[in-house]
Design a protein around this motif. Structure first.
Motif, short mmCIF file in Angstrom:
data_model
loop_
_atom_site.label_atom_id
_atom_site.label_comp_id
_atom_site.label_asym_id
_atom_site.label_seq_id
_atom_site.Cartn_x
_atom_site.Cartn_y
_atom_site.Cartn_z
N PRO A 53 -10.69 17.22 3.74
CA PRO A 53 -10.94 16.40 4.93
C PRO A 53 -12.30 15.71 4.94
O PRO A 53 -12.47 14.68 5.61
N LYS A 54 -13.27 16.23 4.17
CA LYS A 54 -14.57 15.53 4.08
C LYS A 54 -14.40 14.14 3.47
O LYS A 54 -15.22 13.25 3.68
N SER A 55 -13.35 13.98 2.65
CA SER A 55 -13.14 12.71 1.95
C SER A 55 -12.47 11.65 2.81
O SER A 55 -12.55 10.47 2.51
N THR A 56 -11.80 12.10 3.86
CA THR A 56 -11.01 11.16 4.66
C THR A 56 -11.33 11.40 6.13
O THR A 56 -10.62 12.13 6.82
N PRO A 57 -12.42 10.79 6.60
CA PRO A 57 -12.88 11.04 7.97
C PRO A 57 -11.76 10.80 8.98
O PRO A 57 -11.05 9.81 8.91
N GLY A 58 -11.61 11.73 9.90
CA GLY A 58 -10.67 11.53 11.00
C GLY A 58 -9.28 12.02 10.76
O GLY A 58 -8.50 12.12 11.70
N ALA A 59 -8.95 12.32 9.51
CA ALA A 59 -7.57 12.76 9.25
C ALA A 59 -7.52 13.63 8.01
O ALA A 59 -8.24 13.40 7.04
N LEU A 60 -6.68 14.64 8.06
CA LEU A 60 -6.35 15.40 6.86
C LEU A 60 -5.22 14.64 6.17
O LEU A 60 -4.22 14.29 6.80
N VAL A 61 -5.38 14.37 4.88
CA VAL A 61 -4.42 13.55 4.14
C VAL A 61 -3.71 14.39 3.08
O VAL A 61 -4.34 15.14 2.33
N GLU A 62 -2.40 14.26 3.07
CA GLU A 62 -1.54 14.91 2.08
C GLU A 62 -0.87 13.82 1.25
O GLU A 62 -0.56 12.76 1.77
N LEU A 63 -0.69 14.10 -0.02
CA LEU A 63 0.14 13.23 -0.87
C LEU A 63 1.46 13.96 -1.13
O LEU A 63 1.48 15.17 -1.29
N VAL A 64 2.53 13.20 -1.18
CA VAL A 64 3.86 13.78 -1.44
C VAL A 64 4.57 12.97 -2.51
O VAL A 64 4.65 11.74 -2.41
N GLN A 65 5.02 13.68 -3.54
CA GLN A 65 5.95 13.07 -4.48
C GLN A 65 7.31 13.70 -4.22
O GLN A 65 7.52 14.89 -4.46
N GLY A 111 0.82 -1.21 0.00
CA GLY A 111 0.00 0.00 0.00
C GLY A 111 0.85 1.26 0.00
O GLY A 111 2.07 1.20 -0.10
N LEU A 112 0.19 2.38 0.11
CA LEU A 112 0.91 3.65 0.10
C LEU A 112 1.76 3.78 1.36
O LEU A 112 1.26 3.61 2.46
N PRO A 113 3.03 4.10 1.22
CA PRO A 113 3.87 4.29 2.41
C PRO A 113 3.58 5.63 3.08
O PRO A 113 3.23 6.60 2.42
N ILE A 114 3.74 5.67 4.38
CA ILE A 114 3.67 6.95 5.08
C ILE A 114 4.95 7.73 4.79
O ILE A 114 6.05 7.21 4.90
N ASP A 115 4.78 8.96 4.36
CA ASP A 115 5.93 9.85 4.12
C ASP A 115 6.26 10.63 5.40
O ASP A 115 7.40 10.66 5.84
N HIS A 116 5.24 11.26 5.97
CA HIS A 116 5.47 11.97 7.22
C HIS A 116 4.16 12.21 7.96
O HIS A 116 3.08 12.09 7.38
N ILE A 117 4.29 12.55 9.20
CA ILE A 117 3.17 13.01 10.03
C ILE A 117 3.40 14.50 10.28
O ILE A 117 4.51 14.91 10.66
N GLY A 118 2.37 15.30 10.06
CA GLY A 118 2.46 16.75 10.30
C GLY A 118 1.85 17.07 11.66
O GLY A 118 0.71 16.72 11.94
N ILE A 119 2.63 17.73 12.52
CA ILE A 119 2.18 18.07 13.87
C ILE A 119 2.23 19.58 14.04
O ILE A 119 3.28 20.20 13.85
N ALA A 120 1.09 20.17 14.37
CA ALA A 120 1.02 21.62 14.62
C ALA A 120 1.47 21.90 16.04
O ALA A 120 1.05 21.20 16.98
N ILE A 142 -1.83 16.53 16.22
CA ILE A 142 -1.54 15.95 14.90
C ILE A 142 -2.44 16.63 13.87
O ILE A 142 -3.66 16.68 14.04
N HIS A 143 -1.84 17.17 12.84
CA HIS A 143 -2.56 17.98 11.85
C HIS A 143 -2.85 17.19 10.58
O HIS A 143 -3.92 17.31 10.01
N HIS A 144 -1.88 16.42 10.10
CA HIS A 144 -2.12 15.63 8.89
C HIS A 144 -1.20 14.43 8.81
O HIS A 144 -0.19 14.37 9.50
N ILE A 145 -1.60 13.50 7.93
CA ILE A 145 -0.75 12.35 7.62
C ILE A 145 -0.47 12.41 6.12
O ILE A 145 -1.38 12.67 5.34
N ALA A 146 0.78 12.23 5.77
CA ALA A 146 1.18 12.33 4.36
C ALA A 146 1.62 10.96 3.85
O ALA A 146 2.40 10.27 4.52
N PHE A 147 1.09 10.60 2.69
CA PHE A 147 1.47 9.35 2.05
C PHE A 147 2.36 9.65 0.86
O PHE A 147 2.14 10.63 0.13
#
Ligand code: CO
Length: 139
Positions: free
Chosen positions: A124-136, A7-16, A81-86
């Motif tokens: 965030p409406k698309s991914t309940p519970g978490a803000l999701v970022e994609l990173v290339q 599956g998609l690897p976690i790139d980073h966790i964003g913490i405010a 925790i603000h977002h999770i990036a894949f």
């Protein structure tokens, strides 16, 4: 486990955080390795990036209270925790695929984020519970 696709690897966790210098000291003491600090004016943040294994933690301090991260901190004074990036290899193709799947996109087109990497946020409406970022990663 061997035949389960990774599956998609976690790139980073964003913490405010409200205070980047104080938070940096704590995360370094915790054992994460500090990489550097960068101002990302387009996102209204100053960010400190740490490595932890193959992943990263991205601490974010708002540049102003009316930025997205500043508003996030209004309800969470101590930070959170603000977002999770894949991590993805082709962010444009991935955004088109997710849009086809019915995901709402904050960024229809990828933009340049911290480190000069290409990023895009899903709504965030698309991914309940978490803000999701994609990173290339652009290395
Ligand atoms: Co991020």
């Amino acid at each position: 486990m061997g035949d389960i696709p990774p599956g998609l690897p976690i790139d980073h966790i964003g913490i405010a955080v409200p205070d980047l210098a104080a938070a940096r000291a704590q995360y370094e003491a915790l054992g994460l390795h500090y990489q550097g600090t960068e101002e990302v004016v387009s996102q209204g943040i100053r960010t400190a990036v740490f490595t932890c294994g193959d992943q990263r933690v991205e601490l974010m301090e708002p540049l102003s209270p009316d930025s997205p991260v500043g508003r996030f901190l209004e309800k969470r004074e101590r930070g959170g925790i603000h977002h999770i990036a894949f991590g993805v290899t082709d962010i444009k193709t991935e955004l088109a695929r997710l849009k086809d799947q019915g995901f709402l996109l904050v960024d229809e087109e990828p933009r340049i984020g911290a480190g000069g990497h290409l990023i895009a946020f899903l709504h965030p409406k698309s991914t309940p519970g978490a803000l999701v970022e994609l990173v290339q990663r652009v290395d």
